[in-house]
Every structure is written in structure tokens, then in C-alpha cells.
Design an enzyme around this catalytic site. Sequence first.
Site, PDB file in Angstrom:
ATOM      1  N   GLU A   1       0.885  -1.176   0.000  1.00 49.44           N
ATOM      2  CA  GLU A   1       0.000   0.000   0.000  1.00 49.44           C
ATOM      3  C   GLU A   1       0.913   1.213   0.000  1.00 49.44           C
ATOM      4  O   GLU A   1       1.544   1.515   1.020  1.00 49.44           O
ATOM      5  CB  GLU A   1      -0.881   0.010   1.240  1.00 49.44           C
TER       6      GLU A   1
ATOM      7  N   CYS B   1      -2.109   9.127   2.687  1.00 45.42           N
ATOM      8  CA  CYS B   1      -1.830   8.516   1.371  1.00 45.42           C
ATOM      9  C   CYS B   1      -2.844   8.982   0.344  1.00 45.42           C
ATOM     10  O   CYS B   1      -2.528   9.111  -0.827  1.00 45.42           O
ATOM     11  CB  CYS B   1      -1.843   6.995   1.479  1.00 45.42           C
TER      12      CYS B   1
HETATM   13  P1  NDP Z   1       8.596   4.477   4.431  1.00 39.65           P
HETATM   14  O1  NDP Z   1       8.617   3.750   3.137  1.00 39.65           O
HETATM   15  O2  NDP Z   1       9.691   5.408   4.739  1.00 39.65           O
HETATM   16  O3  NDP Z   1       8.524   3.456   5.639  1.00 39.65           O
HETATM   17  C1  NDP Z   1       7.498   2.477   5.765  1.00 39.65           C
HETATM   18  C2  NDP Z   1       7.958   1.354   6.676  1.00 39.65           C
HETATM   19  O4  NDP Z   1       9.023   0.637   6.052  1.00 39.65           O
HETATM   20  C3  NDP Z   1       8.512   1.852   7.999  1.00 39.65           C
HETATM   21  O5  NDP Z   1       8.120   0.958   9.029  1.00 39.65           O
HETATM   22  C4  NDP Z   1       9.989   1.829   7.743  1.00 39.65           C
HETATM   23  O6  NDP Z   1      10.743   1.754   8.905  1.00 39.65           O
HETATM   24  C5  NDP Z   1      10.119   0.559   6.933  1.00 39.65           C
HETATM   25  N1  NDP Z   1      11.359   0.443   6.180  1.00 39.65           N
HETATM   26  C6  NDP Z   1      12.199   1.414   5.734  1.00 39.65           C
HETATM   27  N2  NDP Z   1      13.233   0.889   5.058  1.00 39.65           N
HETATM   28  C7  NDP Z   1      13.047  -0.466   5.053  1.00 39.65           C
HETATM   29  C8  NDP Z   1      13.783  -1.568   4.519  1.00 39.65           C
HETATM   30  N3  NDP Z   1      14.921  -1.421   3.848  1.00 39.65           N
HETATM   31  N4  NDP Z   1      13.300  -2.817   4.694  1.00 39.65           N
HETATM   32  C9  NDP Z   1      12.149  -3.004   5.356  1.00 39.65           C
HETATM   33  N5  NDP Z   1      11.411  -1.999   5.923  1.00 39.65           N
HETATM   34  C10 NDP Z   1      11.851  -0.742   5.761  1.00 39.65           C
HETATM   35  O7  NDP Z   1       7.194   5.228   4.463  1.00 39.65           O
HETATM   36  P2  NDP Z   1       6.630   6.217   5.576  1.00 39.65           P
HETATM   37  O8  NDP Z   1       6.601   5.555   6.909  1.00 39.65           O
HETATM   38  O9  NDP Z   1       7.301   7.525   5.460  1.00 39.65           O
HETATM   39  O10 NDP Z   1       5.103   6.372   5.130  1.00 39.65           O
HETATM   40  C11 NDP Z   1       4.677   7.345   4.250  1.00 39.65           C
HETATM   41  C12 NDP Z   1       4.307   6.711   2.927  1.00 39.65           C
HETATM   42  O11 NDP Z   1       3.329   5.706   3.124  1.00 39.65           O
HETATM   43  C13 NDP Z   1       3.698   7.697   1.937  1.00 39.65           C
HETATM   44  O12 NDP Z   1       4.221   7.502   0.652  1.00 39.65           O
HETATM   45  C14 NDP Z   1       2.224   7.333   1.976  1.00 39.65           C
HETATM   46  O13 NDP Z   1       1.539   7.698   0.811  1.00 39.65           O
HETATM   47  C15 NDP Z   1       2.279   5.862   2.177  1.00 39.65           C
HETATM   48  N6  NDP Z   1       1.034   5.353   2.748  1.00 39.65           N
HETATM   49  C16 NDP Z   1       0.192   4.624   1.967  1.00 39.65           C
HETATM   50  C17 NDP Z   1      -1.016   4.177   2.444  1.00 39.65           C
HETATM   51  C18 NDP Z   1      -1.952   3.400   1.581  1.00 39.65           C
HETATM   52  O14 NDP Z   1      -2.928   2.885   2.123  1.00 39.65           O
HETATM   53  N7  NDP Z   1      -1.759   3.301   0.284  1.00 39.65           N
HETATM   54  C19 NDP Z   1      -1.448   4.485   3.826  1.00 39.65           C
HETATM   55  C20 NDP Z   1      -0.481   5.246   4.560  1.00 39.65           C
HETATM   56  C21 NDP Z   1       0.714   5.669   4.029  1.00 39.65           C
HETATM   57  P3  NDP Z   1      11.186   3.103   9.659  1.00 39.65           P
HETATM   58  O15 NDP Z   1      10.105   4.116   9.521  1.00 39.65           O
HETATM   59  O16 NDP Z   1      11.317   2.610  11.028  1.00 39.65           O
HETATM   60  O17 NDP Z   1      12.435   3.526   8.989  1.00 39.65           O
END
Ligand code: NDP
Length: 457
Positions: free
Chosen positions: A228, A263
Site C-alpha cells: 500500500e 496517502c
Molecule cells: P517508508 O517507506 O519510509 O517506511 C514504511 C515502513 O518501512 C517503515 O516501518 C519503515 O521503517 C520501513 N522500512 C524502511 N526501510 C526499510 C527496509 N529497507 N526494509 C524493510 N522496511 C523498511 O514510508 P513512511 O513511513 O514515510 O510512510 C509514508 C508513505 O506511506 C507515503 O508515501 C504514503 O503515501 C504511504 N502510505 C500509503 C497508504 C496506503 O494505504 N496506500 C497508507 C499510509 C501511508 P522506519 O520508519 O522505522 O524507517
Amino acid sequence: MRLDIVNPASEEVIAQLETDTKKAIQDKIALLRKGQNSWKQVSVKDRVACISGFGKLIQQNKQELAETLTKETGKPLQQSLNEITGAHNRIDHLEKYARKWLANETLIDQGATLEYIQYEPLGVVANISAWNFPYNVGYNVFLYALVAGNGVLYKPSEYASLTGLAFQEYLYQAGIPKDAFQVVIGAGEVGQFLLDAGLDGYFFTGSLKTGQYIARQVAPKMIPLQLELGGKDPLYVMDDVVDIKQAAINAAEGAFYNNGQSCCAVERLYVADNIYDEFVKHFVEEVESYIIGNPDSLETFVGPLTRNHQRGVLEQQVADATAKGAQLEIGGRKIEGKGYYFEPTILTNVKHNMKVMHDESFGPIIGIQRVSSDEEAVRLMLDTEFGLTAAVFSSDEARAKKVLAQMDTGTVYWNCCDRVSPNLPWSGRKSSGLGSTLSSQGIRAFVQPKAYQMRPA
Ligand code: NDP
């Protein structure tokens, strides 16, 4: 290692958490693998009863949980309370429908060969989650996965870790066994441990960049994956809207709620030529009326951004747009002083050669573009790599539907925007993701069908 939890409004460290080591994660996975064998034997009815109990505990402790969410993400307190109240609709949905969608389906029950489908849990799944709506996006995955009989390893975003730990505490209090649900704490490198672990399903909510990385890692393992991801969602305001001021108020809420960190926030606005000036006037007035400040106050509508570095992204979008001829109506800068605040920003006279109309902003900024026909609006709305949602405001249902039918998005809205319903599948197309959560499809996402062909001797 230690993870500092920083309050985005004060920039103070409010907690320090021990992050999980690779060994600790391996131990948690071993625990879940053992526990899932028992958890899947529990009836769906009893699994749902645990989730209902969890929901009650969350509502009973709503004020404290909302304060925690506000402290770690900067979300204004009223919006934290709204999120916690609203997310309960996922639990209502599971109470009504989980048994129906997880029951065996019999296709042929007489004759030589009996045929039926049994839905089996995937096993132990990873839920790697985002911080912007941790209740909504977390519930969409871990509650549905648990009800379907899976063990869940839940990694909250590092920016929503305290909320993630609260989920764990209340799930346990509600009767979810410790060997069915475990939280892992840490940043990206901890997510990497989960990818390396070879679980039975990966359910990710987050950015396109991380989602693409995870897809590359998971693909060779041949394991179910759902993504997502982000959006650049358009809203088209047609010339036949009955109340232009109300349309502007609703559109502004779609763009600026949760500081635009949604999002499905409205990220691009197209407005019909002959109502454009009046619409922009009301839109600017509405945004100027927002109370910006301390997110602990119930009056505040715009708090700090959750992540400091996003303010740089927004500044670049403003600089790029104004250099290419956009008009800055209001905002455009960081707010000086403590906290990751950014002024609510409206750009008009924008075009599609500007970043603000192409790249996900994920902040309090919007571009408004004038359009002279439905055809032009459709062409511009489709000009994006994303496909999460698209909206039309109009008094004419047939005209709105004609536009919405042409959208390549998982969700379309008529006279509403920036909303999610548990009754309907939540899915993104193109760079907005793979697979669905919520609805019958979101329940079935956590099971695998087994086809039984049975010939009585
Ligand atoms: P990120 O992609 O930065 O992070 C998402 C998750 O992935 C976090 O828990 C993060 O950990 C983890 N992560 C980061 N790097 C890795 C890796 N190499 N391997 C595995 N996991 C990893 O997104 P955000 O948290 O900033 O969220 C914002 C984004 O989410 C926006 O683009 C938004 O549009 C989208 N979104 C989409 C939704 C939907 O329903 N379509 C709903 C809500 C948000 P950590 O943060 O601890 O680094």
C-alpha cells in the site's frame, strides 16, 4: 541500539527504546511459528471475540492513546482522537463479516465428487507499517491477519513505535496470545531483518521507494506480498457545483487534514475555468482560518510535520514551482522556532512540468490548476504514475461518473474525498501498490485457498 522517540512539536526526546537485534527477531519468529499452530485451531468466532475485546480496551483508553499518538507524530489531538474512534469501524466490519468470508465454500455437495474450498492462514506474516495513520493502516493488516489465523510480526514505523507497543499491550490484555503477535522495534535495518527472515507473507504500507525495494527482495522467495504505497490524488471541481464555498472548504480539508500526510490526501486540484477565481478565493480564506500550533490543543488543525526532512522536500517543490511561473498564494516556508512546522501552502497557476503536480508532497501544500473542459481535466488527472484515488465535485452524477469511469485508480469519489471505508477494497494501482486490504478482499488477502476434491469410497 537505542531508538530516540522525538516529539516533532518540541523536538525533545520523549522516550528511548531498545531496538530489536537480529537474534531477538529470530527468537520472536520461532515463538510465532510455534504459536501459530495453536492460534489457527482457535475458531474464527473466538478470534474475533479477542479483537472485539481489544477494540473496547482501545476505546476505553482513547484519551491516553491519543495523547501518545500526538506526542510521537505531531498529529493534532482532535485528529488523533478521530483516528482512534474511526478505526474502530474495521473491528465492526470483522465482527459482521469475518466468519462469512473465512468459512469453507462448498461448490458441489452431491454426486460422485464433492468439491469445496477451505481458506487456510498464510502462516507467520510481517506487517511493516507507516506512521501517518498507525491505527488505520495497522488495523487494516494485523487485525485481519490475526482473525484469519496468522501469527503476526508487526513493525511499526520508527515514528509510531510507542503506539505500536500500546497495540501489543492491549492485544495481549484482550486475549491474543503472545506467541500469535509480536512487535519489533527499530528503523529500516530492522525491517531488513524481517525481509531476510523468509516469513509467509509481507504486508507493507509506506513509500514507493521502500515498496519497490521490498518487492525486489521478496520476489525470489515466492511469498505473497502486498504493497500500500503513495499517491498524487487529483480532485476535479466542475463548473456545476451548487455551493462553491462549501466545495472549497471540503477540498481544503481533503488536502490539509493531518497536515497533508495522508496517502489519499488531495494533492492536485483542477478547477473549472468559470468558477476558478471564486473557488480560489474561498479556498485561500478557508486555509487562512486554520489554527496552526501546539498539537496538544484541541483547537489546533495544523501541527508540525512528523519528519523534519520533509520540510526540505516541500521547500524544493515551492522553489521549483515559483521558478516555473506558479503564483504563491500563501505559505511556502518553514515556520521558525521549535518544531517541524511548515506554513500551509497554496500554489496557483501551476502546470504539469512542476514537481508539485507530479511528486508526492506528503505535506501541507497544494497546487490548483485551471481547466477549460472535462476532457482536459481527465487528461491531467490521468497524467501520473500513481493510482490510489481520484475525486470529482459536481451536481451532475452522470457527468461525474463519466469522468470517474476513466480513472485508473483503486478508489473514486463523487462529492467526497480523502476517506476510507472498511466495506470497500482499499487498493492502489500502478505505483500506488499491489493487492487490497479491507472488505471481503482484505479478509481473503490473509488466507490461501485449498481446493478439496473428495470422492466417498
Ligand atoms: P517508508 O517507506 O519510509 O517506511 C514504511 C515502513 O518501512 C517503515 O516501518 C519503515 O521503517 C520501513 N522500512 C524502511 N526501510 C526499510 C527496509 N529497507 N526494509 C524493510 N522496511 C523498511 O514510508 P513512511 O513511513 O514515510 O510512510 C509514508 C508513505 O506511506 C507515503 O508515501 C504514503 O503515501 C504511504 N502510505 C500509503 C497508504 C496506503 O494505504 N496506500 C497508507 C499510509 C501511508 P522506519 O520508519 O522505522 O524507517
